[in-house]
Scaffold this active site. Sequence first.
Site, PDB file in Angstrom:
ATOM      1  N   SER A 113       0.552  -0.915  -0.389  1.00  0.00           N
ATOM      2  CA  SER A 113       0.059   0.267  -0.347  1.00  0.00           C
ATOM      3  C   SER A 113       0.868   1.214  -0.069  1.00  0.00           C
ATOM      4  O   SER A 113       1.383   1.441  -1.260  1.00  0.00           O
ATOM      5  CB  SER A 113      -1.189   0.069   1.043  1.00  0.00           C
ATOM      6  N   ASP A 122     -10.168  -5.542  -4.431  1.00  0.00           N
ATOM      7  CA  ASP A 122      -9.675  -4.296  -3.186  1.00  0.00           C
ATOM      8  C   ASP A 122      -9.834  -3.175  -3.102  1.00  0.00           C
ATOM      9  O   ASP A 122     -10.865  -2.598  -4.793  1.00  0.00           O
ATOM     10  CB  ASP A 122      -7.941  -4.020  -3.589  1.00  0.00           C
ATOM     11  N   HIS A 145      -7.808  -5.677   0.418  1.00  0.00           N
ATOM     12  CA  HIS A 145      -6.307  -4.973  -0.161  1.00  0.00           C
ATOM     13  C   HIS A 145      -5.365  -5.554   1.589  1.00  0.00           C
ATOM     14  O   HIS A 145      -4.325  -5.374   1.493  1.00  0.00           O
ATOM     15  CB  HIS A 145      -6.589  -3.635   0.772  1.00  0.00           C
TER      16      HIS A 145
END
Length: 264
Positions: free
Chosen positions: A98, A213, A241
């Site tokens: 991320s 996601d 995610h």
Amino acid sequence: MGYYVSVEPGVKLYVEDINPEGSKTIVFLHGWPLSHQQFEYQFNVLPHKGFRCIGIDWRGFGKSDKPISGYGFDRLADDIRAVVDALQLDQFTLAGHSTGGAIAIRYMSRHHGYGVSNLVLIDAAAPTGFSSETAARFLNQALNDRPKMMREVTENFFFQYITPPFSEWFLQLGFQAAGWSTAAIIITLRDEKLDSDLPKIHAPTLIVHGVHDKVIPYAQAQDLNRQIKNSQLVPFHYSGHGLFWEEHDKFNKLLRRFIRSTEN
């Protein structure tokens, strides 16, 4: 073992160094607003396969110092370089999840991929991060009701079912961060873009992304794959995610295979 590395006067980062005698090194950069502990299900396995696993808490998060400033991608990438220099790391795999993926991309660009043999981008918040609308909502919550923000983050993070105890553990990872650093990263994700960094990446790159996601759309992984030379994209069909947990067996095996496939 865990220790602290000074990255600038008055700021030390916490480093978890597992199996220092391992033959191959992987440096893990966590996502916002978590800590190195999110990679527990990699640290449980990979050191036993001969890998040295290094988890770094960015400034403001986890067990690291929490200064009031220094949360742009340049400074965060410089912090990683300081750790790399202090530990004299070379020929390591840099794996970022991320926002950690965004920091890894800036490191590759700003520091010319110093010491990195392979790059792994996990649900990377790149080339863009948060939209203005998402950033405004999270910023308001971070500054006024951070527990509510963390609850929303947790609810949107995973595609698969998570148990209440797991949810509570995940929430607590976010609460290790300072409120001001949590907010500062939201602004960075809103304002900084990484398109110009991507052509400067030359290391073999593995891009993995959950197709479900809700935080960073899968389409952004496809964009990264188009713009990063010598990259490959592997979709995770049962993840949101959090593929590092949701499909951790698949991810751990894929990571090992990727590293070994790029050995000289």
